[in-house]
Structures are given as C-alpha cells and as structure tokens.
Design a protein around this motif. Structure first.
Motif, PDB file in Angstrom:
ATOM      1  N   THR A  40       0.836  -1.206   0.000  1.00  0.00           N
ATOM      2  CA  THR A  40       0.000   0.000   0.000  1.00  0.00           C
ATOM      3  C   THR A  40       0.867   1.251   0.000  1.00  0.00           C
ATOM      4  OG1 THR A  40      -1.773  -1.142   1.182  1.00  0.00           O
ATOM      5  CG2 THR A  40      -1.767   1.268   1.266  1.00  0.00           C
ATOM      6  N   ASP A  41       1.945   1.223   0.768  1.00  0.00           N
ATOM      7  CA  ASP A  41       2.841   2.377   0.823  1.00  0.00           C
ATOM      8  C   ASP A  41       3.568   2.574  -0.513  1.00  0.00           C
ATOM      9  OD1 ASP A  41       2.102   2.780   3.441  1.00  0.00           O
ATOM     10  OD2 ASP A  41       3.770   1.608   4.255  1.00  0.00           O
ATOM     11  N   ILE A  42       3.967   1.480  -1.140  1.00  0.00           N
ATOM     12  CA  ILE A  42       4.621   1.583  -2.443  1.00  0.00           C
ATOM     13  C   ILE A  42       3.656   2.130  -3.477  1.00  0.00           C
ATOM     14  CG2 ILE A  42       5.572   0.185  -4.333  1.00  0.00           C
ATOM     15  CD1 ILE A  42       6.826  -1.602  -2.150  1.00  0.00           C
ATOM     16  N   ARG A  43       2.413   1.658  -3.408  1.00  0.00           N
ATOM     17  CA  ARG A  43       1.407   2.179  -4.330  1.00  0.00           C
ATOM     18  C   ARG A  43       1.228   3.692  -4.136  1.00  0.00           C
ATOM     19  NH1 ARG A  43      -2.723  -0.457  -2.660  1.00  0.00           N
ATOM     20  NH2 ARG A  43      -2.462  -2.278  -4.002  1.00  0.00           N
ATOM     21  N   ARG A  44       1.261   4.122  -2.889  1.00  0.00           N
ATOM     22  CA  ARG A  44       1.106   5.548  -2.596  1.00  0.00           C
ATOM     23  C   ARG A  44       2.274   6.349  -3.183  1.00  0.00           C
ATOM     24  NH1 ARG A  44       0.926   5.107   2.541  1.00  0.00           N
ATOM     25  NH2 ARG A  44      -1.339   4.837   2.623  1.00  0.00           N
ATOM     26  N   THR A  45       3.481   5.799  -3.093  1.00  0.00           N
ATOM     27  CA  THR A  45       4.647   6.463  -3.672  1.00  0.00           C
ATOM     28  C   THR A  45       4.488   6.633  -5.179  1.00  0.00           C
ATOM     29  OG1 THR A  45       6.171   5.668  -1.970  1.00  0.00           O
ATOM     30  CG2 THR A  45       7.132   6.228  -4.111  1.00  0.00           C
ATOM     31  N   LEU A  46       4.050   5.577  -5.857  1.00  0.00           N
ATOM     32  CA  LEU A  46       3.881   5.647  -7.310  1.00  0.00           C
ATOM     33  C   LEU A  46       2.711   6.538  -7.704  1.00  0.00           C
ATOM     34  CD1 LEU A  46       4.650   1.965  -8.367  1.00  0.00           C
ATOM     35  CD2 LEU A  46       6.201   3.925  -8.165  1.00  0.00           C
ATOM     36  N   ASP A  47       1.668   6.556  -6.883  1.00  0.00           N
ATOM     37  CA  ASP A  47       0.551   7.482  -7.118  1.00  0.00           C
ATOM     38  C   ASP A  47       1.040   8.925  -7.146  1.00  0.00           C
ATOM     39  OD1 ASP A  47      -1.374   5.540  -7.327  1.00  0.00           O
ATOM     40  OD2 ASP A  47      -2.174   5.812  -5.300  1.00  0.00           O
ATOM     41  N   GLY A  48       1.854   9.263  -6.136  1.00  0.00           N
ATOM     42  CA  GLY A  48       2.355  10.635  -6.054  1.00  0.00           C
ATOM     43  C   GLY A  48       3.264  10.967  -7.211  1.00  0.00           C
ATOM     44  N   ARG A  49       4.060  10.014  -7.619  1.00  0.00           N
ATOM     45  CA  ARG A  49       4.962  10.204  -8.756  1.00  0.00           C
ATOM     46  C   ARG A  49       4.170  10.465 -10.036  1.00  0.00           C
ATOM     47  NH1 ARG A  49      10.208   8.297 -10.191  1.00  0.00           N
ATOM     48  NH2 ARG A  49      10.366   7.228 -12.189  1.00  0.00           N
TER      49      ARG A  49
END
Length: 410
Positions: A40-49
C-alpha cells in the motif's frame, strides 16, 4: 523502387495477456488487495509520482526518489523535463507483483499513459522499479524497462513536439524542418486512408522519430539490426477499439531520410492504414491480407506501375518462378532474406489489388472486416472468401497466380 518497397514495413506487436481496461483520465495505481502493508505504501509512492507528472511538479516527482541516490535523481530530473512538452491526458502506474526483502523491494508495474487529443486508449509500458524504505516511507531507487520491455522516448532525450492538423510528431535529436515535413506527410496520409477505408477510426496519428536506428530498437524492445533498412513500423495490438493500447508509428530516421517525398508518403500511408484497420484486425487476419491491404491503400492514388511496385516478384515471374501459394506469415519476418520479404509484401499487395479489380473496392474492405471477425485463423479466410467473394481458396489462388502473370510478365 526496390529500396522504397523494402523500407516501408511495419510490425504488429501481439503481446498477449495485458488485460487492458478502459482508459482512466486520472493518475493512480491499482492492484489486488495487498496483505503486506508495504505494498500500500509503495502504491502511494507511485501514485504521487504519477500525479506529479500531470501537474508538471518536478519537486513532487523527485520526492518519490531516494534522497541519497544522487545519480538517479539527476537522471529522473532530466527525464521529467524531457517529457514536459508531451500533452498528457493521463499517466498512471498499475502495480503488479511486489517482492520485498526487509527494507528493500522490487515491483513490477504497467506504466499507462494517454496523449491528449490522440489516444483513445493508453499506451502500456512494463516497468521494473526498485524501492527502499527509509523512516517509514518507500522511495524509488531504480526505474527501468522490464525484461524484454521497451524504453520510452523521454528516456532517450528532450522530446520535441510538432503538431500537424491530424498528427502529432514526437521526436528526439531532430531538426524542426524535418519534423514539420513528417507531420505534413502524416497529415496527407490520414485522409488518403479514410478515403480507402470506410469504417470509422480516430483519424489521428502519433508518430515517433527517435535519434537513430539503435534508439528505434530500444523503443521497440528489439534488436535494432532487425529494422535496418525499414523506414517505419507500427506498434499496437489487434482487437476492438478501446480495448487495446494506442498505436504508434515509429520512424527509422536513417532509412526514412533517404526516401524522397513519394517514398515517404507511401511509407506513412501504409503505416496509417494499420492504425485505421486495427479494430478489424485479429489473430484470424493473415499477414498477406493486413500487409497487402496497407500497401494497396498506400499505392492506390499513385501512378506507379505494377513492375515498379513489385520489382522482386516481377523478376521471379519473368523467369517462370510463380509462387504456388499466397505468402505465409513466416515470409514477413524481418531480419531474413530481403528479397523474399519484398516478394511476400508484393504478393499480398497483388492479392488485394486482384480483389479490388475483380470484385470491387467495397468488397475488398468487406472481406478484410469479415476475416478479422473470425477471431481464430482456422477457417476465417475460407469463410470470408465464400461469404463475401463467392469463391474458394483454391479458386482464389488460381486467380491470384494468373493475376501475377498478367500484371508482371509484360
């Protein structure tokens, strides 16, 4: 003319199993429910990117990159600026498998993006991202094309953008006049194709012009040697409109530049035909039909003779070597015998010309659609020959061989 014939080729990339859905207008990631909270945290990082790309916010984009990765941050900053002028409508990551080992992870993701005003479906590029956890947050430490995947144009340099009336040209390392000429040729190709292909299509074209043959190979995720002498290719997948990735016409700057205005027009009209017919092309469509039809459209409004269009096959016919059968799919493979490849394209063109002259242009396009509707190769051509043209494969082959002699022996 022989050089022009060998140069005007394309390749359909039939990558299966991507399971693409309708295009999304906003950025974001999606994946099956994760049991590891790190996903979930990795997904959040890619979302922001992804969101930062659409907002043109370089600081937010770099905030997803490991602060200690100086070289990577410099590369990411450069690539962010390289793609700044591309008119993006959407940009997102679809997160796939994530393999985690403590504070390190490797994630597979599909990068999906759409060019505003041109793409009715996203382009999809498989990426492999490495990430590291620092102070409870995941950062990107590496971002590359997945194994056997293709690089993106903005990874190769500053992307130049030239807008035509019906085309968008994206390039690296090219001069403005040259790109405007490409756009003008593409603009002429679009109505030429629409005049021959009555089924609805977008009527818009995105053309990529990389800096070199090597760079072209990188965009295709294939060895560049396979495309030496090939002026352009079309990437895409067969299937109904809106369910497959957007098409791109990729120009080989070296081979394309040696063609004159006539040859360049033939090449881009051929490639545009593949874009227009994509929704009616399926696994049932043989290469002789898809390539032959594209050549038929490309030469339809020219004054070229059959001998000029089909020089390799003409030589064969004149020495009494008339093909016994229509070209097989394997005959269209790049990187092999150039003469055999040319004869395959020429044979497909003459098959489509035969249909247009014997049964009419409307029957030719109806035949193309009917074959594509078959879904599977077995029986599709046979059924379309019977239903649309009222003939059999055996009768059609005899007519085709006679047509070759009539058109090429003189």
């Amino acid at each position: 003319m022989a050089g022009q014939r060998r140069a005007g080729r394309r390749a359909i990339r039939r990558t299966a199993g991507l399971g693409l859905a309708a295009a999304l207008l906003a950025s974001g990631c999606s994946a099956p429910e994760a049991t590891d909270p790190a996903v979930t945290d990795i997904r959040r990082t890619l979302d922001g990117r992804a969101a930062a790309v659409l907002r043109h916010d370089e600081s937010a984009y770099l905030a997803a990159v490991d602060p200690g990765a100086t070289r990577l941050r410099a590369t990411e900053s450069r690539e962010f600026r390289n793609l700044a002028d591309i008119p993006l409508r959407s940009f997102e990551y679809r997160l796939g498998d994530v393999k985690r080992s403590g504070p390190r992870a490797v994630a597979e993701a599909d990068l999906r993006y759409r060019v505003d005003g041109y793409d009715t479906a996203p382009v999809t590029a498989r990426r492999t991202l490495e990430l590291a956890e620092r102070d409870g947050r995941w950062y990107v430490t590496a971002d590359r094309a997945a194994e056997n995947g293709a690089r993106q144009l903005w990874e190769q340099g500053d992307v130049q953008v030239v807008r035509g009336r019906r085309s968008l040209v994206l390039a690296v390392g090219q001069g403005g006049p040259r790109l405007r000429a490409v756009a003008a040729t593409a603009d002429r190709a679009v109505p030429a194709v629409s005049g021959a292909w009555p089924s609805p299509w977008s009527g818009r074209l995105v053309v990529l012009v990389p800096a070199s043959l090597s760079a072209m190979g990188q965009l295709l995720g294939a060895p560049s040697s396979a495309y030496r002498g090939i002026a352009a290719v079309t990437t895409g997948e067969t299937g109904p409109a809106g369910t497959t990735p957007a098409d791109r016409v990729i120009v080989n700057p070296q081979a394309y530049s040696v063609l004159g205005d006539y040859g360049q027009g033939v090449v881009l009209t051929h490639e545009t035909t593949h874009v227009a017919t994509r929704a009616h092309t399926s696994k049932a469509t043989p290469m002789w039909l898809s390539e032959g039809f594209a050549d038929w459209v490309a030469y339809r409004d020219t004054r070229s003779t059959a001998g000029q269009i089909a020089p390799e096959l003409r030589q064969a016919v004149r020495r009494g070597d008339v093909p016994a059968e229509l070209p097989a799919d394997a005959d269209f493979a790049f990187g092999g015998d150039a003469g055999a490849l040319a004869r395959a394209y020429e044979g497909g063109w003459l098959a489509c010309e035969l249909i247009a002259e014997r049964w009419g242009e409307r029957k030719l396009t109806a035949f193309y659609r009917a074959v594509g509707e078959g879904g599977h190769r077995a029986g599709a051509v046979e059924k379309a020959l019977a239903d649309v043209l009222g003939t059999t494969p055996q009768e059609f082959t005899v007519r085709w061989r006679d047509h070759l002699r009539e058109r090429l022996q003189g």
